[in-house]
Design an enzyme around this catalytic site. Structure first.
Site, PDB file in Angstrom:
ATOM      1  N   LYS A   1      38.108 106.293  39.115  1.00  0.00           N
ATOM      2  CA  LYS A   1      39.524 106.124  38.764  1.00  0.00           C
ATOM      3  C   LYS A   1      39.697 105.414  37.426  1.00  0.00           C
ATOM      4  O   LYS A   1      40.466 105.855  36.563  1.00  0.00           O
ATOM      5  CB  LYS A   1      40.198 105.327  39.894  1.00  0.00           C
ATOM      6  CG  LYS A   1      41.587 104.830  39.604  1.00  0.00           C
ATOM      7  CD  LYS A   1      42.202 104.222  40.853  1.00  0.00           C
ATOM      8  CE  LYS A   1      41.544 102.932  41.275  1.00  0.00           C
ATOM      9  NZ  LYS A   1      41.931 101.777  40.465  1.00  0.00           N
ATOM     10  N   THR A   2      38.990 104.294  37.233  1.00  0.00           N
ATOM     11  CA  THR A   2      39.117 103.528  35.979  1.00  0.00           C
ATOM     12  C   THR A   2      38.668 104.384  34.797  1.00  0.00           C
ATOM     13  O   THR A   2      39.278 104.360  33.720  1.00  0.00           O
ATOM     14  CB  THR A   2      38.277 102.230  36.050  1.00  0.00           C
ATOM     15  OG1 THR A   2      38.671 101.509  37.212  1.00  0.00           O
ATOM     16  CG2 THR A   2      38.498 101.359  34.830  1.00  0.00           C
TER      17      THR A   2
ATOM     18  N   ASP B   1      48.225 102.351  37.545  1.00  0.00           N
ATOM     19  CA  ASP B   1      47.042 102.225  38.401  1.00  0.00           C
ATOM     20  C   ASP B   1      47.480 101.695  39.772  1.00  0.00           C
ATOM     21  O   ASP B   1      48.496 101.015  39.885  1.00  0.00           O
ATOM     22  CB  ASP B   1      46.072 101.243  37.738  1.00  0.00           C
ATOM     23  CG  ASP B   1      44.707 101.238  38.403  1.00  0.00           C
ATOM     24  OD1 ASP B   1      44.430 102.139  39.216  1.00  0.00           O
ATOM     25  OD2 ASP B   1      43.909 100.327  38.099  1.00  0.00           O
ATOM     26  N   GLU B   2      46.700 101.996  40.829  1.00  0.00           N
ATOM     27  CA  GLU B   2      46.954 101.479  42.187  1.00  0.00           C
ATOM     28  C   GLU B   2      48.411 101.718  42.609  1.00  0.00           C
ATOM     29  O   GLU B   2      49.084 100.828  43.133  1.00  0.00           O
ATOM     30  CB  GLU B   2      46.634  99.971  42.266  1.00  0.00           C
ATOM     31  CG  GLU B   2      45.247  99.572  41.807  1.00  0.00           C
ATOM     32  CD  GLU B   2      44.140  99.934  42.794  1.00  0.00           C
ATOM     33  OE1 GLU B   2      44.410 100.686  43.743  1.00  0.00           O
ATOM     34  OE2 GLU B   2      43.003  99.461  42.605  1.00  0.00           O
TER      35      GLU B   2
ATOM     36  N   GLN C   1      43.893 103.559  50.670  1.00  0.00           N
ATOM     37  CA  GLN C   1      43.532 102.186  50.289  1.00  0.00           C
ATOM     38  C   GLN C   1      44.773 101.310  50.075  1.00  0.00           C
ATOM     39  O   GLN C   1      44.727 100.321  49.354  1.00  0.00           O
ATOM     40  CB  GLN C   1      42.680 102.205  49.017  1.00  0.00           C
ATOM     41  CG  GLN C   1      41.342 102.908  49.205  1.00  0.00           C
ATOM     42  CD  GLN C   1      40.472 102.825  47.962  1.00  0.00           C
ATOM     43  OE1 GLN C   1      39.956 101.772  47.612  1.00  0.00           O
ATOM     44  NE2 GLN C   1      40.319 103.942  47.273  1.00  0.00           N
TER      45      GLN C   1
ATOM     46  N   ARG D   1      33.104  99.482  49.664  1.00  0.00           N
ATOM     47  CA  ARG D   1      32.646  98.607  48.561  1.00  0.00           C
ATOM     48  C   ARG D   1      31.120  98.700  48.431  1.00  0.00           C
ATOM     49  O   ARG D   1      30.555  98.249  47.434  1.00  0.00           O
ATOM     50  CB  ARG D   1      32.998  97.124  48.816  1.00  0.00           C
ATOM     51  CG  ARG D   1      34.478  96.745  48.947  1.00  0.00           C
ATOM     52  CD  ARG D   1      35.333  97.272  47.841  1.00  0.00           C
ATOM     53  NE  ARG D   1      35.947  98.534  48.211  1.00  0.00           N
ATOM     54  CZ  ARG D   1      36.427  99.421  47.353  1.00  0.00           C
ATOM     55  NH1 ARG D   1      36.365  99.187  46.058  1.00  0.00           N
ATOM     56  NH2 ARG D   1      36.975 100.549  47.759  1.00  0.00           N
TER      57      ARG D   1
END
Length: 726
Positions: free
Chosen positions: A32-33, A218-219, A249, A601
């Site tokens: 994503k980043t 983002d998010e 998420q 994670r």
């Protein structure tokens, strides 16, 4: 842009689509980043000017990481992109436009501790019984209302139906009034005030709407109502907005996050295009399969299937433990085993837990086992008392209207200005419609204050005036160093000589060092800029993996991070998911998403731990394992017994007692307290599970003193408490 060859086909398609509104559903570990970074670089390549791009993130850490990556791709132009957290970007806009909403540009930003202090002071001034209503619960409620864009006027008109709500309404009105008087905003205001500004000043709204040609978010699944409202206000007529997120998420509803924003986006931007990033680069096939087998139990979500070309990997290890100490011992044992077997370091491990209170047993055992560790999300550096005290001095030097900060330092270090003097000065200030700071200059007019104390107040004001006049002549580092010397804080803590005072002295030295670094890195920066950074910094922003130690943190703090080996601890009913007996379907779904975040994670291997018993509420509680373990695909995990069988298998009376309540469930509770007695175990919607240690009064005046988890003792009025008896 030869670097674009680093992208897979789905990532490249998401990067190159800039024709209109776009939703990018980015699964865990799907890059994503990277996509956000390359998309920003692509926009610049397509001749969007850097200052016309607004990129909004949820942590400073994410913003700085993205800026660094974009700089590598396209050079210094990256520094001109408007990139940062929602709060930092809109604080920047508000500083520029403050006068249009009756603020000065040097306004203070109150964190949760400052807000709580203000609420407490207001409750005292309004004679609201602090035993009946806790300041923290009222502060939470006010923040909740602001998150949902409900004003004090709307709350009073539409929602006040009870005595408690009437009191909340009184505090809410006064809270907002004082924030304006003190030239201060809380975190929620940093989102609400820009909406107010844009609604009232159409020319300013137009200025920013035309400035930002392209919005990147983002998010997105964690945005609240106010954040989404701001996005809609700023998006260009062409609808050039790209929102990136993963509904699987979404874990921040308690902070106001609204998962419905994804649905609303589809309605508000019907021409949107959907892109899915489903290739995972982080985890093994086994970890992904395990995580997917749990999250698929949440049916109301965007359908996607994560896949990876990574290795199959080892099964998830399910550790059955005897109690919390055994849990910590088992983790220590497997950490040592894995470091030897894999030739890896302590920094390659993270231990995730649902609540901060769970870390205590781990800390004790890790110290004993000589395993170095670092905790994220304990007491954050800038929230330590002595650090907040020095920062409060700087706030008053910047903004003399900031009464909350002035009250904090009025008698620190001690200068003989007691609470009675302060009360009289505040009364004088209110009567003459002046600030507390101005009252200090007229202290000789305040009756019933002794001459000696008046002199102390005058000396204190003279000291503050001195640094107010030096504010623009010295760097932030030089100013603070001179002031700390003037106040003799280092000497005071040194002379006290206790371990605690020496730690406080060290914290102040650390603050001075960080101020010097800030001054060197930002030669022309004003004091207000430093204060803003301090207010908006989160503990996770300071996280660096350069120290060789195991990382201990909550799952919420772990969002966006990854480690080779992850332990997901405390996977028991009432801990994770938290207090399951009273969870709604929506909150069970959120807890399940949290479990999914925790498991994803891990890169190489995941351990899940659960204990047979835990010491909770001052007694041993017998635990049943989390429903999320039962939802795991059996082919994805392997069970290990740990110290689970080290005790006799015969059941104790306590164990049978807990099993009995597992079967019969909860009693209904009537407010006359008839079913409530000392020793009763109870559930409260906010404080969780607890044990009654005292009951007093009768009828409507019945009060219960309850010892809740985390050593949290509360006295509750049963008429309002809504306790459930186990």
């Amino acid at each position: 842009m030869h670097q674009f060859k680093d992208l897979n086909s789905a990532q490249l398609a998401a990067v190159e689509y800039i024709e209109g509104p776009q939703i990018i559903v980015a699964g865990a570990g799907s890059g994503k980043t990277k996509v956000l970074t390359y998309k920003t670089a692509y926009l610049l390549k397509k001749n969007f000017s850097p200052e016309s791009i607004l990129a909004l993130t949820f942590t400073n850490k994410a913003a700085n990481e993205m800026k660094g990556r974009i700089r590598e791709l396209i050079g210094k132009k990256a520094d001109e992109v408007w990139m940062g957290t929602f709060h930092s970007i809109f604080a920047k806009i508000l500083r520029t436009e403050a006068k249009h909403i009756n603020y000065k540009s040097n306004f203070s930003i109150y964190d949760t501790i400052d807000s709580l202090s203000l609420v407490s002071n207001i409750m005292t001034d309004l004679n609201i019984d602090l035993d009946k209503f806790t300041p923290n619960s009222i502060r939470h409620r006010i923040s909740f209302l602001k998150n949902h864009m409900i004003t004090p006027e709307e709350y009073r008109k539409n929602q006040v139906k009870s005595f408690l709500e009437e009191k909340i309404s009184e505090v809410f009105f006064e809270y907002q009034k004082r924030l304006i008087e003190f030239n201060a905003m809380d975190f929620d205001d940093l989102l609400l005030k820009p909406i107010e500004l844009f609604n009232e000043k159409k020319n300013i709204h137009q200025k920013y709407k035309s400035r930002f040609e392209y919005l990147l978010v983002d998010e997105f699944q964690d945005t609240n109502k106010a954040q989404y409202e701001l996005l809609k206000m700023l998006v260009s007529r062409k609808g050039l907005i790209s929102v990136v997120g993963d509904d699987a998420q979404s874990i921040y509803s308690w902070r106001g996050a609204n998962l419905g924003n994804i649905q609303d986006f589809r309605k508000d931007f019907p021409k949107y295009k959907l892109f899915k990033l489903e290739q995972n680069y982080r985890s093994t096939k086994m970890i992904l399969k395990a995580a997917d087998s749990v999250i698929k139990n949440n049916t109301d979500q965007v359908p996607k299937t994560l896949w990876t070309e990574n290795e199959e990997g080892e099964p998830v290890m399910l550790l059955k433990c005897a109690d919390e100490k055994d849990e910590a011992l088992q983790m220590a044992k497997y950490i040592k085993q894995e470091t030897t077997k894999r030739k890896i370091s302590f920094k390659d491990f993270a231990i995730l837990y649902r609540t901060n209170a769970q870390s205590r047993a781990m800390e004790d055992i890790f110290r004993r086992e000589k395993i170095p560790y670092t905790i994220i999300g304990g007491l954050e550096f800038y929230k330590r008392k002595e650090v907040k005290d020095v920062v409060a001095y700087l706030r008053v030097i910047s903004n003399q209207n900031d009464e909350e900060s002035l009250l904090r330092i009025m008698n620190f270090p001690q200068r003989g200005i007691g609470s009675t003097t302060v009360v009289r000065m505040i009364a004088f200030a209110r009567k003459h419609n002046i600030t507390l700071f101005q009252t200090m200059g007229r202290v000789f007019e305040v009756i019933d204050i002794k001459e000696r104390i008046q002199k102390n107040v005058k000396q204190f004001k003279t000291l503050l005036d001195k640094y107010i006049s030096l504010k623009d002549q010295l760097s932030v580092g030089e100013l603070t160093r001179a002031m700390v010397d003037d106040l003799a804080l280092i000497r005071m803590f040194k002379e006290e000589g206790t371990q605690e005072s020496l730690q406080r002295m060290e914290n102040i030295n650390q603050l001075l060092a960080s101020l010097n670094e800030f001054s060197e890195a930002n030669a022309d920066a004003k004091l207000e800029q430093f204060l803003e950074e301090v207010s908006l910094i989160a503990d996770i922003d300071n996280y660096k993996d350069d120290k060789n130690c195991v990382t201990l943190l909550t799952i919420h703090s772990a969002k966006g991070l990854e480690w080779p080996i992850v332990f997901v601890s405390g996977c028991e009913e009432e801990i994770f998911p938290i207090a399951n007996k009273f969870l709604t379907d929506a909150s069970v779904n959120e807890e399940r998403r949290l479990f999914y975040v925790a498991l994803t994670r891990a890169q190489k291997k995941a351990y899940i731990t659960h204990a047979r018993s835990r010491y909770r509420f001052g007694e041993v509680a017998y635990q049943s394992r989390s429903r999320f373990i039962d939802e795991l695909d059996p082919s994805t995990y392997k069970e290990l017994n740990g110290g689970f069988n080290r005790k006799a298998n015969r059941k104790t009376k306590k164990e049978m007692y807990y099993e009995y309540f597992e079967k019969v469930g909860y009693e209904s509770f009537d407010n006359d307290g008839a079913t409530l007695k000392i020793g009763s175990r109870v559930m409260h919607d906010k404080f969780g599970l607890g044990k009654v240690i005292d009951v007093t009064g009768a009828g409507d005046m019945t009060k219960a003193t309850v010892h809740f988890e985390g050593n949290n003792v509360k006295q509750l009025m049963l008429k309002f408490a809504k306790l459930k008896v186990l």
